[in-house]
Design a protein around this motif. Structure first.
Motif, short mmCIF file in Angstrom:
data_model
loop_
_atom_site.label_atom_id
_atom_site.label_comp_id
_atom_site.label_asym_id
_atom_site.label_seq_id
_atom_site.Cartn_x
_atom_site.Cartn_y
_atom_site.Cartn_z
N ARG A 68 31.59 -50.81 0.82
CA ARG A 68 31.52 -51.93 1.77
C ARG A 68 32.90 -52.27 2.33
O ARG A 68 33.06 -52.44 3.55
CB ARG A 68 30.91 -53.16 1.08
CG ARG A 68 30.64 -54.33 2.02
CD ARG A 68 30.24 -55.57 1.26
NE ARG A 68 31.33 -56.06 0.41
CZ ARG A 68 32.39 -56.73 0.86
NH1 ARG A 68 32.51 -56.98 2.16
NH2 ARG A 68 33.32 -57.14 0.03
N THR A 92 20.42 -47.51 -3.09
CA THR A 92 20.02 -48.30 -1.94
C THR A 92 21.10 -49.33 -1.59
O THR A 92 21.31 -49.64 -0.42
CB THR A 92 18.68 -49.00 -2.18
OG1 THR A 92 18.74 -49.73 -3.41
CG2 THR A 92 17.55 -47.99 -2.27
N ARG A 96 23.01 -49.55 2.08
CA ARG A 96 23.18 -50.76 2.90
C ARG A 96 24.66 -51.09 3.12
O ARG A 96 25.01 -51.74 4.09
CB ARG A 96 22.47 -51.93 2.22
CG ARG A 96 20.94 -51.80 2.24
CD ARG A 96 20.26 -53.07 1.75
NE ARG A 96 18.82 -52.99 1.95
CZ ARG A 96 17.94 -52.78 0.98
NH1 ARG A 96 18.36 -52.64 -0.27
NH2 ARG A 96 16.65 -52.73 1.24
N LEU A 138 13.49 -48.69 -1.09
CA LEU A 138 13.57 -49.56 0.08
C LEU A 138 12.21 -50.18 0.38
O LEU A 138 12.11 -51.33 0.77
CB LEU A 138 14.05 -48.75 1.29
CG LEU A 138 15.55 -48.43 1.36
CD1 LEU A 138 15.81 -47.39 2.44
CD2 LEU A 138 16.37 -49.68 1.61
N GLN A 143 14.25 -55.93 2.69
CA GLN A 143 14.93 -57.17 3.02
C GLN A 143 14.80 -57.37 4.53
O GLN A 143 15.59 -56.85 5.31
CB GLN A 143 16.41 -57.08 2.61
CG GLN A 143 16.60 -56.92 1.10
CD GLN A 143 18.05 -56.92 0.71
OE1 GLN A 143 18.94 -57.16 1.52
NE2 GLN A 143 18.32 -56.66 -0.57
N ASP A 145 15.04 -58.45 8.14
CA ASP A 145 16.13 -59.03 8.92
C ASP A 145 15.63 -59.27 10.34
O ASP A 145 15.42 -58.32 11.10
CB ASP A 145 17.32 -58.07 8.92
CG ASP A 145 18.55 -58.68 9.58
OD1 ASP A 145 18.38 -59.51 10.49
OD2 ASP A 145 19.68 -58.31 9.19
N HIS A 148 17.46 -57.45 13.11
CA HIS A 148 17.09 -56.04 13.22
C HIS A 148 15.77 -55.91 13.97
O HIS A 148 15.63 -55.03 14.83
CB HIS A 148 16.94 -55.42 11.83
CG HIS A 148 18.25 -55.09 11.18
ND1 HIS A 148 19.46 -55.43 11.73
CD2 HIS A 148 18.53 -54.42 10.03
CE1 HIS A 148 20.43 -55.00 10.94
NE2 HIS A 148 19.89 -54.37 9.91
N GLN A 204 21.32 -44.30 7.73
CA GLN A 204 21.34 -45.70 8.14
C GLN A 204 20.04 -46.09 8.83
O GLN A 204 19.58 -47.23 8.73
CB GLN A 204 22.53 -45.95 9.07
CG GLN A 204 23.89 -45.71 8.44
CD GLN A 204 24.17 -46.64 7.28
OE1 GLN A 204 24.10 -47.85 7.43
NE2 GLN A 204 24.46 -46.07 6.13
N ALA A 207 17.32 -47.28 6.32
CA ALA A 207 17.50 -48.67 5.90
C ALA A 207 17.09 -49.63 7.02
O ALA A 207 16.41 -50.63 6.79
CB ALA A 207 18.95 -48.90 5.49
N PHE A 208 17.49 -49.32 8.26
CA PHE A 208 17.17 -50.20 9.39
C PHE A 208 15.66 -50.33 9.58
O PHE A 208 15.15 -51.42 9.83
CB PHE A 208 17.80 -49.64 10.67
CG PHE A 208 17.57 -50.50 11.89
CD1 PHE A 208 18.49 -51.46 12.26
CD2 PHE A 208 16.41 -50.37 12.65
CE1 PHE A 208 18.26 -52.27 13.37
CE2 PHE A 208 16.17 -51.16 13.75
CZ PHE A 208 17.11 -52.12 14.11
N GLU A 211 14.37 -52.68 6.90
CA GLU A 211 14.90 -54.03 7.01
C GLU A 211 14.40 -54.73 8.28
O GLU A 211 14.35 -55.96 8.34
CB GLU A 211 16.43 -53.98 6.98
CG GLU A 211 16.96 -53.58 5.60
CD GLU A 211 18.45 -53.31 5.59
OE1 GLU A 211 19.06 -53.28 6.68
OE2 GLU A 211 19.00 -53.10 4.50
#
Length: 220
Positions: A68, A92, A96, A138, A143, A145, A148, A204, A207-208, A211
């Motif tokens: 990060r 995971t 992220r 996932l 999560q 968003d 997103h 990526q 994950a998108f 999310e």
């Protein structure tokens, strides 16, 4: 062009083995090492490598937090996380945080070399042995968003279809067969989708997709 690599692992023997393998390649050069996450951040900021190979469990700062911090400072850095079978939640988390690839520590040498070259070329990579586990993780703990979700409106219907299938773990060839398209056309849609969403690679994108709520647990 030489691929510049930094190694981060708290076990010196592992770093030594990785260095020996990588430095033997004519197109790869190890430019730094770190024994914990905090040192990894420092070494990467100083040497600015193309690729960082980093363990997840390390003293002081773990691989997720190090990933990060590095992506915040140097978003172009490609990071491969070295993991084991029992670390799904860590994987995971690293995804992220901005990791571009995931590789099992028991992977054969040729797979490691291919991974370094793949992410250095701007593509994301999930070890086939962990791809399904990452996606399942996932899916079971998405999560959502809203930001997103609103960005999905920027995509065409075909680009949305490609994103949905990428999130299911399909390869470009499999997506082409599913949508009755040429593989080259799928690659074009994939590139446009990534660009519109500001994503670097298909890792990526997975994950998108979860999310944003585009793909939900149990969806097909």
């Amino acid at each position: 062009m030489t691929i510049r690599v930094v190694l981060a692992d708290d076990e010196g023997m592992i770093r030594a083995g990785l260095r020996m393998l990588l430095d033997y390649q004519p197109d790869i050069e190890v430019v730094g090492e770190a024994s914990d996450g905090a040192e990894a951040v420092s070494v990467v900021l100083r040497t600015r490598p193309d690729v960082l190979l980093i363990d997840i469990r390390m003293p002081r700062v773990d691989g997720i937090e190090a990933t990060r911090r590095i992506i915040e400072e140097l978003p172009a850095t490609r990071i491969i996380v070295l993991t084991t079978f029992d670390e799904d939640s860590y994987v995971t988390g690293a995804l992220r945080a901005g990791a571009s690839g995931f590789l099992l520590k028991v992977s054969p040498p040729e797979q490691l070399l291919d991974a370094v070259r793949t992410v250095a070329d701007g593509r994301g990579l999930l070890d086939p042995a962990v791809t399904l586990r990452v996606i399942q993780s996932l899916a079971t703990a998405p999560q959502h968003d809203p930001a997103h979700a609103s960005r999905l409106g920027e995509l065409t219907d075909r680009e949305t279809d490609v994103l949905r299938l990428v999130a299911r773990g399909l390869s470009n060839a499999e997506i082409a067969a599913e949508l009755y398209l040429r593989e080259a056309t799928v690659k074009t849609y994939l590139s446009r989708m990534l660009m519109k969403l500001g994503l670097r690679d298909r890792v990526q994108a997975v994950a998108f997709a979860y999310e944003s709520g585009l793909v939900r647990p149990g969806s097909h």
